[in-house]
Design a protein around this motif. Structure first.
Motif, PDB file in Angstrom:
ATOM      1  N   ILE A 231     -39.782  -5.726   0.539  1.00 42.52           N
ATOM      2  CA  ILE A 231     -40.502  -6.637  -0.351  1.00 42.52           C
ATOM      3  C   ILE A 231     -41.738  -7.104   0.416  1.00 42.52           C
ATOM      4  N   PRO A 232     -42.923  -6.927  -0.144  1.00 42.50           N
ATOM      5  CA  PRO A 232     -44.141  -7.335   0.571  1.00 42.50           C
ATOM      6  C   PRO A 232     -44.109  -8.813   0.968  1.00 42.50           C
ATOM      7  N   LYS A 233     -44.675  -9.101   2.135  1.00 42.85           N
ATOM      8  CA  LYS A 233     -44.650 -10.458   2.693  1.00 42.85           C
ATOM      9  C   LYS A 233     -45.174 -11.518   1.734  1.00 42.85           C
ATOM     10  N   PRO A 234     -46.324 -11.316   1.061  1.00 40.85           N
ATOM     11  CA  PRO A 234     -46.801 -12.372   0.145  1.00 40.85           C
ATOM     12  C   PRO A 234     -45.780 -12.706  -0.957  1.00 40.85           C
ATOM     13  N   ILE A 235     -45.060 -11.697  -1.429  1.00 42.27           N
ATOM     14  CA  ILE A 235     -44.051 -11.938  -2.476  1.00 42.27           C
ATOM     15  C   ILE A 235     -42.855 -12.675  -1.885  1.00 42.27           C
ATOM     16  N   ARG A 236     -42.408 -12.265  -0.683  1.00 38.61           N
ATOM     17  CA  ARG A 236     -41.295 -12.969  -0.025  1.00 38.61           C
ATOM     18  C   ARG A 236     -41.651 -14.430   0.189  1.00 38.61           C
ATOM     19  N   GLU A 237     -42.880 -14.683   0.650  1.00 33.18           N
ATOM     20  CA  GLU A 237     -43.301 -16.069   0.899  1.00 33.18           C
ATOM     21  C   GLU A 237     -43.340 -16.869  -0.398  1.00 33.18           C
ATOM     22  N   GLU A 238     -43.873 -16.275  -1.465  1.00 32.68           N
ATOM     23  CA  GLU A 238     -43.982 -16.986  -2.742  1.00 32.68           C
ATOM     24  C   GLU A 238     -42.598 -17.307  -3.320  1.00 32.68           C
TER      25      GLU A 238
END
Length: 94
Positions: A12-19
């Protein structure tokens, strides 16, 4: 674009994990929608589907503050700070 591995895994791409607030060890849920699937962070559950922390809620009920409880658990109790300061001042005068 992420790719599915031979084991069926995908990063899962980092920006999506963070969001979504997804961290290592978290569980995610895939939900079918009319447009396809959505992914969301799954709240922790027991094998029966309940909240794993529910049995601990309220178990620390006390009139004492958390620092007071921690001092008691550690075997240390509040010191008389003013008295210690006076003792240090009187020793410095000697």
């Amino acid at each position: 674009m992420p790719r599915v591995t031979t084991k069926g895994q995908v990063t899962i791409p980092k920006p999506i994990r963070e969001e979504l607030g997804i961290e290592p060890g978290d569980e995610v849920a895939f939900e079918e929608t009319d447009a396809g699937y959505t992914i969301r962070k799954q709240e922790p559950t027991t094998a029966e589907g309940g909240d794993p922390f529910e049995k601990y809620r309220g178990s620390a009920g006390s009139d004492h503050t958390m620092p007071e409880r921690m001092r008691r658990l550690r075997g240390t109790y509040p010191r008389d700070v003013d008295r210690e300061a006076e003792d240090a001042d009187s020793e410095a005068d000697v």
